[in-house]
Design an enzyme around this catalytic site. Sequence first.
Site, PDB file in Angstrom:
ATOM      1  CD  GLU A  99       8.582  -3.166   8.010  1.00 60.22           C
ATOM      2  OE1 GLU A  99       7.961  -4.221   7.788  1.00 60.22           O
ATOM      3  OE2 GLU A  99       9.003  -2.427   7.094  1.00 60.22           O
ATOM      4  CD  GLU A 159      -5.372  -5.704   0.681  1.00 56.02           C
ATOM      5  OE1 GLU A 159      -4.529  -5.709  -0.239  1.00 56.02           O
ATOM      6  OE2 GLU A 159      -5.134  -6.212   1.808  1.00 56.02           O
ATOM      7  CG  PHE A 170      -0.207   0.425   2.505  1.00 53.98           C
ATOM      8  CD1 PHE A 170      -0.088   1.771   2.842  1.00 53.98           C
ATOM      9  CD2 PHE A 170       0.361  -0.511   3.359  1.00 53.98           C
ATOM     10  CE1 PHE A 170       0.586   2.160   3.996  1.00 53.98           C
ATOM     11  CE2 PHE A 170       1.032  -0.128   4.505  1.00 53.98           C
ATOM     12  CZ  PHE A 170       1.146   1.207   4.824  1.00 53.98           C
ATOM     13  CB  CYS A 202      10.353  -0.020   2.133  1.00 52.87           C
ATOM     14  SG  CYS A 202      10.670   0.851   0.601  1.00 52.87           S
ATOM     15  CE  LYS A 207      -3.167  -8.385  -4.300  1.00 52.58           C
ATOM     16  NZ  LYS A 207      -3.538  -7.416  -3.235  1.00 52.58           N
ATOM     17  CB  SER A 216       5.137  -7.422   5.504  1.00 56.24           C
ATOM     18  OG  SER A 216       4.198  -8.400   5.120  1.00 56.24           O
TER      19      SER A 216
END
Length: 525
Positions: free
Chosen positions: A410, A204, A177, A309, A201, A254
């Site tokens: 994280e 969402e 995301f 990230c 993909k 992740s």
Amino acid sequence: MTGVENQLGADRIANRNRAAAPQEATRIDRIEHWIGGRIDAGSGGGRAGTVYDPASGVAIAQVSFASASDVDRAVASAKIAFEEWGRSTLAKRTAILFRFRELVSGAADDLARTIVREHGKVLADARGEVQRALEVVEFACGIPQLMKGEFSENVSTNVDSYSIRQPLGVVAGITPFNFPIMVPMWMYPIAIAAGNCFVLKPSEKDPSVSMRVAELWQEAGLPDGVFNVVQGDRVSVDRLLEHPDIAAVSFVGSTPIARRIYETGTKHGKRVQALGGAKNHMVVLPDADLELAADSAVNAGFGSAGQRCMAISVLVAVGDVADRLVPLIRERIGALTTGDGMSPNSDMGPLVSRDQLERVKRFVDEGEAAGATVVTDGRDIRVSGRENGFFLGPCLFDHVSPGMSVYREEIFGPVLCVVRTDSYADAVKLVNDSPYANGVAVFTNDGGAARTFQNQIQVGMVGINVPIPVPMAYYSFGGWKDSLFGDAHVHGAEGVKFYTRGKVVTSRWPAPHLRGKNLGFPTVS
Ligand code: NAD
């Protein structure tokens, strides 16, 4: 789809971007898939996710979740398109990429607003994301140069050898995301330029921008089926991982999911690059420019609310540097404004979801309970007019130790931890002991120390007085250890290599037939 319909798509998204008055009840849109050059409602049996405006906490859309058969249709469409696209000329592909570059550039502001609306980051940051994404498209525009092989004349009498690189076929991207346009664009401009067809993909949580990109590809002249979007969750991901017609999978997300994607994808015979999570350290040596270090720590720690990230989440203060540096950071945090990403006054937006807000708060509670010093506490923030938004103010911990969960895990939020070490060697050991190894930075005015650090540190991307060392598109991006599964980084030369496979041809033109029996291994003569 016609140009008029494309304009309608753009208008729909632009209207939604403008419509967001505080706490206003918003019409719920339905976000569908893009298969074979058109919006596709799918057959997911009504399965859907809710997309929120994180600044208001209001549900703004439902996103359809693809079924396995929706994925199959997208892959089938890409497979048919590959028959032509895989053979198309470099000139044709380059022309479409150049047009796509211009269209994305022209739509940059609307794309950025679409991102802000579903992700929450501030508009300037979203514009920066679009800019960094465009760099990959620009890199891919040079595909004729990047696809060149090698040629050796007369490897034997009248025999030449040459290497070529060819596309793989249908490839898939599964993306997170936090950079809803940049991370997918690490992948598909290069994959498509190299002659592959792509099934994306996206996350969402912020799926809309990929649908707008699909329209821009079409407007640029990309044949239907070359670029497809399937929205969804694990069902669609699992189908992509086992589909026999998917040749390669690029994943960013992740670490636990990256590991699973790598293991499952390779088990099904696919080429896989799976980029995972991060815990990026910034080592500050006593001789560093502390004003620069303090600015950098705040910008890299709290930009995008820490949901990058490459965010700095651990500051390693060597010697006595923390005593001077922590007050400078605290002072700068005090000047930050947390608010709606659409507001020009906001430096930092909300977290992406209520779940993530609660999760990050739990980590802050744990850090405090474990004995870390809370220097700045963002837990009680109130954003006027946005009381239901997913906001957390910047949090700064000092005296964090490696055993604490705020250090180990994280967090992916606006939480910066200061760990104090006695020596440079201890700092390097701390970084090298971390299972994560995406990015790292060192701040020093000593060139020799920086050079030693760059050599000793076991991390994929290193900054020297640069807190977020994200490589340009013509270099490759990727971490080491649990931050990347597989052996290929994204974009740059490694990206081209990942999306192509080599072939070596040995040819003789014209050649007399060799007569007689010879079962020996070919040797040169
Ligand atoms: P995530 O791992 O939850 O999701 C990533 C993608 O995987 C999404 O498309 C999601 O729908 C899908 N997914 C989630 N759970 C799944 C499951 N069980 N099975 C199959 N698919 C699943 O990551 P996120 O929360 O969207 O993004 C944040 C994470 O991404 C952070 O860990 C961050 O460090 C990482 N990230 C890494 C890089 C990098 O370059 N290494 C870049 C950006 C983000």
